[in-house]
Design an enzyme around this catalytic site. Sequence first.
Site, PDB file in Angstrom:
ATOM      1  N   THR A   1     -18.497   9.542  21.834  1.00  0.00           N
ATOM      2  CA  THR A   1     -19.656  10.865  21.905  1.00  0.00           C
ATOM      3  C   THR A   1     -19.040  11.910  21.346  1.00  0.00           C
ATOM      4  O   THR A   1     -17.877  12.180  21.119  1.00  0.00           O
ATOM      5  CB  THR A   1     -19.119  10.825  23.159  1.00  0.00           C
ATOM      6  OG1 THR A   1     -18.968  10.253  23.991  1.00  0.00           O
ATOM      7  CG2 THR A   1     -19.540  11.928  23.990  1.00  0.00           C
TER       8      THR A   1
ATOM      9  N   VAL B   1     -24.851   5.929  33.604  1.00  0.00           N
ATOM     10  CA  VAL B   1     -25.084   6.773  33.317  1.00  0.00           C
ATOM     11  C   VAL B   1     -24.227   8.008  32.805  1.00  0.00           C
ATOM     12  O   VAL B   1     -24.711   7.758  31.539  1.00  0.00           O
ATOM     13  CB  VAL B   1     -25.803   8.020  34.424  1.00  0.00           C
ATOM     14  CG1 VAL B   1     -26.110   8.835  33.788  1.00  0.00           C
ATOM     15  CG2 VAL B   1     -27.278   7.256  35.011  1.00  0.00           C
ATOM     16  N   GLY B   2     -22.830   7.881  32.761  1.00  0.00           N
ATOM     17  CA  GLY B   2     -21.770   9.221  31.980  1.00  0.00           C
ATOM     18  C   GLY B   2     -21.690  10.465  32.536  1.00  0.00           C
ATOM     19  O   GLY B   2     -22.808  10.526  33.004  1.00  0.00           O
TER      20      GLY B   2
HETATM   21  N1  ASP Z   1     -17.567  10.461  28.282  1.00  0.00           N
HETATM   22  C1  ASP Z   1     -18.475   9.924  27.544  1.00  0.00           C
HETATM   23  C2  ASP Z   1     -19.136   8.360  28.874  1.00  0.00           C
HETATM   24  O1  ASP Z   1     -18.030   8.458  29.893  1.00  0.00           O
HETATM   25  C3  ASP Z   1     -17.260   8.885  26.630  1.00  0.00           C
HETATM   26  C4  ASP Z   1     -16.788   8.980  25.053  1.00  0.00           C
HETATM   27  O2  ASP Z   1     -16.571  10.374  25.555  1.00  0.00           O
HETATM   28  O3  ASP Z   1     -16.295   8.479  24.883  1.00  0.00           O
HETATM   29  O4  ASP Z   1     -20.029   8.161  28.856  1.00  0.00           O
END
Ligand code: ASP
Length: 160
Positions: A7, A36-37
């Site tokens: 991300t 969804v995240g």
């Molecule tokens: N924040 C993202 C999620 O939880 C994942 C990530 O940042 O690695 O979907």
Amino acid sequence: YRRPTGTVHCATMNTAGDISCTTSPSGLAFKVPGRVGDSPIIGAGLYVDNAIGSCGSTGRGEANLQNLCCHAAVELMRGGASPEEAGLEALKRVAQHTSPRLKDNRGRPKFGLRFYLLAKDGRHAGTSMWGPAEFAVTDSEGSRLESCQHLYRQPKGKKK
Ligand code: ASP
């Protein structure tokens, strides 16, 4: 193993001083179907108030969904906190609200979480639950990596 992808959060300020930001999930494999995240949830994985600043995040999204961290961090900046102070305070709140099953034997969250903050006056910061960590900055002086402030320090050789 250093994951080369993931991300990203990107915050920009244009020449008029207007701030915008985005958080894009990685397309991470093996995500829970239907999850969804936090990345697309305004206030959780990103938030901007053009009068104050922006905050975005990578890491364990559930922590951001539970604490609306990016909104909280921008509100802290509205109250006078620097980007660094706001990002560290958001991490402390997450650490306080983390359930025991997600903590190590010293009471520290076992997951990674980072915030990237930009204030209306151009001050910026990256903060990370675990350090050392870096984030990328581009301004009139060029592009570079800067260090995130962290709450906890990772033992050498390990990475969260
Ligand atoms: N924040 C993202 C999620 O939880 C994942 C990530 O940042 O690695 O979907």
